[in-house]
Design a protein around this motif. Structure first.
Motif, PDB file in Angstrom:
ATOM      1  N   TYR A  39      20.800 -30.257  33.524  1.00 30.76           N
ATOM      2  CA  TYR A  39      19.396 -30.591  33.288  1.00 30.76           C
ATOM      3  C   TYR A  39      18.734 -29.520  32.418  1.00 30.76           C
ATOM      4  O   TYR A  39      17.993 -29.838  31.485  1.00 30.76           O
ATOM      5  CB  TYR A  39      18.626 -30.729  34.596  1.00 30.76           C
ATOM      6  CG  TYR A  39      19.140 -31.795  35.544  1.00 30.76           C
ATOM      7  CD1 TYR A  39      20.040 -32.781  35.144  1.00 30.76           C
ATOM      8  CD2 TYR A  39      18.717 -31.826  36.859  1.00 30.76           C
ATOM      9  CE1 TYR A  39      20.493 -33.758  36.025  1.00 30.76           C
ATOM     10  CE2 TYR A  39      19.157 -32.801  37.744  1.00 30.76           C
ATOM     11  CZ  TYR A  39      20.050 -33.752  37.322  1.00 30.76           C
ATOM     12  OH  TYR A  39      20.492 -34.711  38.203  1.00 30.76           O
ATOM     13  N   LEU A  40      18.998 -28.252  32.738  1.00 31.04           N
ATOM     14  CA  LEU A  40      18.426 -27.149  31.957  1.00 31.04           C
ATOM     15  C   LEU A  40      18.939 -27.177  30.520  1.00 31.04           C
ATOM     16  O   LEU A  40      18.158 -27.122  29.564  1.00 31.04           O
ATOM     17  CB  LEU A  40      18.753 -25.802  32.615  1.00 31.04           C
ATOM     18  CG  LEU A  40      18.359 -24.551  31.828  1.00 31.04           C
ATOM     19  CD1 LEU A  40      16.859 -24.490  31.593  1.00 31.04           C
ATOM     20  CD2 LEU A  40      18.847 -23.301  32.558  1.00 31.04           C
ATOM     21  N   ILE A  41      20.241 -27.291  30.353  1.00 29.61           N
ATOM     22  CA  ILE A  41      20.826 -27.280  29.006  1.00 29.61           C
ATOM     23  C   ILE A  41      20.358 -28.495  28.207  1.00 29.61           C
ATOM     24  O   ILE A  41      20.066 -28.388  27.012  1.00 29.61           O
ATOM     25  CB  ILE A  41      22.368 -27.196  29.081  1.00 29.61           C
ATOM     26  CG1 ILE A  41      22.775 -25.816  29.616  1.00 29.61           C
ATOM     27  CG2 ILE A  41      22.993 -27.447  27.706  1.00 29.61           C
ATOM     28  CD1 ILE A  41      24.234 -25.695  29.990  1.00 29.61           C
ATOM     29  N   GLY A  42      20.243 -29.656  28.846  1.00 29.67           N
ATOM     30  CA  GLY A  42      19.732 -30.840  28.153  1.00 29.67           C
ATOM     31  C   GLY A  42      18.335 -30.612  27.607  1.00 29.67           C
ATOM     32  O   GLY A  42      18.025 -30.951  26.459  1.00 29.67           O
ATOM     33  N   CYS A  67      24.783 -19.461  24.426  1.00 33.23           N
ATOM     34  CA  CYS A  67      24.137 -18.905  25.615  1.00 33.23           C
ATOM     35  C   CYS A  67      24.746 -17.547  25.968  1.00 33.23           C
ATOM     36  O   CYS A  67      25.966 -17.397  26.056  1.00 33.23           O
ATOM     37  CB  CYS A  67      24.313 -19.861  26.792  1.00 33.23           C
ATOM     38  SG  CYS A  67      23.486 -19.322  28.291  1.00 33.23           S
ATOM     39  N   LYS A  68      23.878 -16.563  26.152  1.00 36.32           N
ATOM     40  CA  LYS A  68      24.309 -15.241  26.601  1.00 36.32           C
ATOM     41  C   LYS A  68      24.106 -15.091  28.113  1.00 36.32           C
ATOM     42  O   LYS A  68      24.859 -14.430  28.795  1.00 36.32           O
ATOM     43  CB  LYS A  68      23.507 -14.163  25.862  1.00 36.32           C
ATOM     44  CG  LYS A  68      23.859 -12.769  26.276  1.00 36.32           C
ATOM     45  CD  LYS A  68      23.087 -11.736  25.494  1.00 36.32           C
ATOM     46  CE  LYS A  68      23.501 -10.345  25.946  1.00 36.32           C
ATOM     47  NZ  LYS A  68      22.878  -9.314  25.154  1.00 36.32           N
ATOM     48  N   ARG A  96      18.051  -9.728  18.915  1.00 31.57           N
ATOM     49  CA  ARG A  96      19.064 -10.755  18.664  1.00 31.57           C
ATOM     50  C   ARG A  96      18.995 -11.929  19.623  1.00 31.57           C
ATOM     51  O   ARG A  96      19.641 -12.942  19.401  1.00 31.57           O
ATOM     52  CB  ARG A  96      20.466 -10.133  18.771  1.00 31.57           C
ATOM     53  CG  ARG A  96      20.782  -9.154  17.682  1.00 31.57           C
ATOM     54  CD  ARG A  96      22.215  -8.654  17.843  1.00 31.57           C
ATOM     55  NE  ARG A  96      22.618  -7.901  16.698  1.00 31.57           N
ATOM     56  CZ  ARG A  96      22.459  -6.598  16.568  1.00 31.57           C
ATOM     57  NH1 ARG A  96      21.925  -5.895  17.541  1.00 31.57           N
ATOM     58  NH2 ARG A  96      22.856  -5.981  15.465  1.00 31.57           N
ATOM     59  N   SER A  97      18.285 -11.781  20.697  1.00 33.19           N
ATOM     60  CA  SER A  97      18.256 -12.831  21.714  1.00 33.19           C
ATOM     61  C   SER A  97      16.824 -13.075  22.186  1.00 33.19           C
ATOM     62  O   SER A  97      15.916 -12.295  21.900  1.00 33.19           O
ATOM     63  CB  SER A  97      19.157 -12.452  22.898  1.00 33.19           C
ATOM     64  OG  SER A  97      18.656 -11.304  23.548  1.00 33.19           O
ATOM     65  N   PHE A  98      16.658 -14.163  22.916  1.00 36.41           N
ATOM     66  CA  PHE A  98      15.346 -14.513  23.448  1.00 36.41           C
ATOM     67  C   PHE A  98      15.551 -15.337  24.707  1.00 36.41           C
ATOM     68  O   PHE A  98      16.654 -15.805  24.985  1.00 36.41           O
ATOM     69  CB  PHE A  98      14.507 -15.276  22.401  1.00 36.41           C
ATOM     70  CG  PHE A  98      15.175 -16.491  21.826  1.00 36.41           C
ATOM     71  CD1 PHE A  98      14.967 -17.753  22.370  1.00 36.41           C
ATOM     72  CD2 PHE A  98      16.022 -16.381  20.721  1.00 36.41           C
ATOM     73  CE1 PHE A  98      15.580 -18.869  21.825  1.00 36.41           C
ATOM     74  CE2 PHE A  98      16.642 -17.490  20.171  1.00 36.41           C
ATOM     75  CZ  PHE A  98      16.415 -18.740  20.729  1.00 36.41           C
ATOM     76  N   ASP A  99      14.487 -15.474  25.486  1.00 34.65           N
ATOM     77  CA  ASP A  99      14.549 -16.232  26.732  1.00 34.65           C
ATOM     78  C   ASP A  99      13.805 -17.550  26.590  1.00 34.65           C
ATOM     79  O   ASP A  99      12.656 -17.572  26.119  1.00 34.65           O
ATOM     80  CB  ASP A  99      13.910 -15.454  27.886  1.00 34.65           C
ATOM     81  CG  ASP A  99      14.685 -14.214  28.272  1.00 34.65           C
ATOM     82  OD1 ASP A  99      15.890 -14.138  27.944  1.00 34.65           O
ATOM     83  OD2 ASP A  99      14.093 -13.329  28.913  1.00 34.65           O
ATOM     84  N   LEU A 100      14.450 -18.628  27.000  1.00 37.86           N
ATOM     85  CA  LEU A 100      13.783 -19.914  27.146  1.00 37.86           C
ATOM     86  C   LEU A 100      13.568 -20.102  28.642  1.00 37.86           C
ATOM     87  O   LEU A 100      14.526 -20.091  29.422  1.00 37.86           O
ATOM     88  CB  LEU A 100      14.629 -21.036  26.554  1.00 37.86           C
ATOM     89  CG  LEU A 100      14.849 -20.936  25.045  1.00 37.86           C
ATOM     90  CD1 LEU A 100      15.772 -22.052  24.561  1.00 37.86           C
ATOM     91  CD2 LEU A 100      13.526 -20.970  24.295  1.00 37.86           C
ATOM     92  N   LEU A 101      12.314 -20.234  29.038  1.00 37.60           N
ATOM     93  CA  LEU A 101      11.940 -20.345  30.442  1.00 37.60           C
ATOM     94  C   LEU A 101      11.691 -21.807  30.784  1.00 37.60           C
ATOM     95  O   LEU A 101      10.958 -22.495  30.064  1.00 37.60           O
ATOM     96  CB  LEU A 101      10.673 -19.531  30.710  1.00 37.60           C
ATOM     97  CG  LEU A 101      10.693 -18.084  30.212  1.00 37.60           C
ATOM     98  CD1 LEU A 101       9.343 -17.424  30.453  1.00 37.60           C
ATOM     99  CD2 LEU A 101      11.819 -17.298  30.870  1.00 37.60           C
ATOM    100  N   PHE A 117      17.300 -19.659  30.162  1.00 40.79           N
ATOM    101  CA  PHE A 117      18.424 -19.851  29.256  1.00 40.79           C
ATOM    102  C   PHE A 117      18.201 -18.855  28.126  1.00 40.79           C
ATOM    103  O   PHE A 117      17.176 -18.924  27.444  1.00 40.79           O
ATOM    104  CB  PHE A 117      18.436 -21.288  28.720  1.00 40.79           C
ATOM    105  CG  PHE A 117      19.622 -21.605  27.849  1.00 40.79           C
ATOM    106  CD1 PHE A 117      20.768 -22.167  28.390  1.00 40.79           C
ATOM    107  CD2 PHE A 117      19.595 -21.355  26.481  1.00 40.79           C
ATOM    108  CE1 PHE A 117      21.863 -22.476  27.590  1.00 40.79           C
ATOM    109  CE2 PHE A 117      20.679 -21.655  25.681  1.00 40.79           C
ATOM    110  CZ  PHE A 117      21.817 -22.219  26.233  1.00 40.79           C
ATOM    111  N   ALA A 118      19.113 -17.898  27.964  1.00 41.27           N
ATOM    112  CA  ALA A 118      18.941 -16.838  26.969  1.00 41.27           C
ATOM    113  C   ALA A 118      20.032 -16.920  25.909  1.00 41.27           C
ATOM    114  O   ALA A 118      21.149 -16.450  26.115  1.00 41.27           O
ATOM    115  CB  ALA A 118      18.963 -15.468  27.642  1.00 41.27           C
ATOM    116  N   PRO A 119      19.720 -17.536  24.750  1.00 46.43           N
ATOM    117  CA  PRO A 119      20.690 -17.574  23.664  1.00 46.43           C
ATOM    118  C   PRO A 119      20.688 -16.258  22.893  1.00 46.43           C
ATOM    119  O   PRO A 119      19.728 -15.487  22.940  1.00 46.43           O
ATOM    120  CB  PRO A 119      20.198 -18.722  22.779  1.00 46.43           C
ATOM    121  CG  PRO A 119      18.752 -18.837  23.081  1.00 46.43           C
ATOM    122  CD  PRO A 119      18.540 -18.326  24.467  1.00 46.43           C
TER     123      PRO A 119
END
Length: 152
Positions: A39-42, A67-68, A96-101, A117-119
Motif C-alpha cells: 500500500y505504501l509503495i503503491g 528505496c534506502k 542524496r536522499s529524502f523522506d516521503l511521509l 519511504f526514503a529513496p
C-alpha cells in the motif's frame, strides 16, 4: 461503479485512496502485514508519476530513486472492503536522499497506519549515490512540510 483498488483522489496534499481486497487478508479477515508495504509503495509510485520522477520517468540526468529505508507503524486492522486515504508529503530533504511521509486514514478520520519511504538518488548504470538534481529538489520543496506539519 469504480472497481479500482487504488486511485489518486487529490494532488494537494497528494492523496491515494486504497481499498483492501479480500485476497489481501489472512484467514482472520484482516490485511496481511506485508500488504501494508505494498500500500505504501503503491502510493509512492503514484506520487512519483505525479511529480514526473521515478521508474520509467525521463527525469533530469537519468537519476534512479531506489528505496534506502522504509518503516511502517500499524494502528488498526484493515478488513476487506476497508478504504484508506494515504496522504504523501515530503519530510526531510538531504543531499542524496529524502523522506516521503505517509499517513493513511480511515473514512472516520482515524489513523490506520503511517510510514516513511526514503529513496536515494543514484546514477542507474554505476548504482552510485548522486546529489538530488535541482529540478527534483524544487518539486520536493513544493510538497515539503515543516516539523510542525505545515508547509514552510
Amino acid at each position: 461503479m469504480n472497481e479500482s483498488v487504488e486511485m489518486v483522489v487529490d494532488h494537494q496534499p497528494f492523496t491515494v485512496r486504497r481499498t483492501v481486497r479480500w485476497i489481501d487478508c489472512d484467514p482472520a479477515g484482516v490485511a496481511f502485514t506485508g500488504r501494508f508495504s505494498e500500500y505504501l509503495i503503491g502510493a509512492v509510485m503514484h506520487f512519483y508519476r505525479h511529480i514526473g520522477w521515478g521508474p520509467g520517468a525521463k527525469g533530469e540526468a537519468n537519476v534512479g530513486l531506489p528505496c534506502k529505508h522504509m518503516a511502517l507503524t500499524f494502528h488498526v486492522s484493515l478488513p476487506p472492503e476497508t478504504t484508506v486515504d494515504i496522504v504523501i508529503r515530503v519530510g526531510a530533504i538531504r543531499e542524496r536522499s529524502f523522506d516521503l511521509l505517509a499517513h493513511a486514514r480511515l473514512a472516520d478520520g482515524r489513523l490506520a497506519f503511517e510510514g516513511v519511504f526514503a529513496p536515494i538518488c543514484i546514477e542507474p548504470r554505476e548504482r552510485l549515490g548522486v546529489p538530488i538534481p535541482p529540478a527534483l529538489r524544487d518539486i520536493l520543496q513544493f510538497h515539503h512540510i515543516t516539523d510542525e506539519g505545515g508547509r514552510p
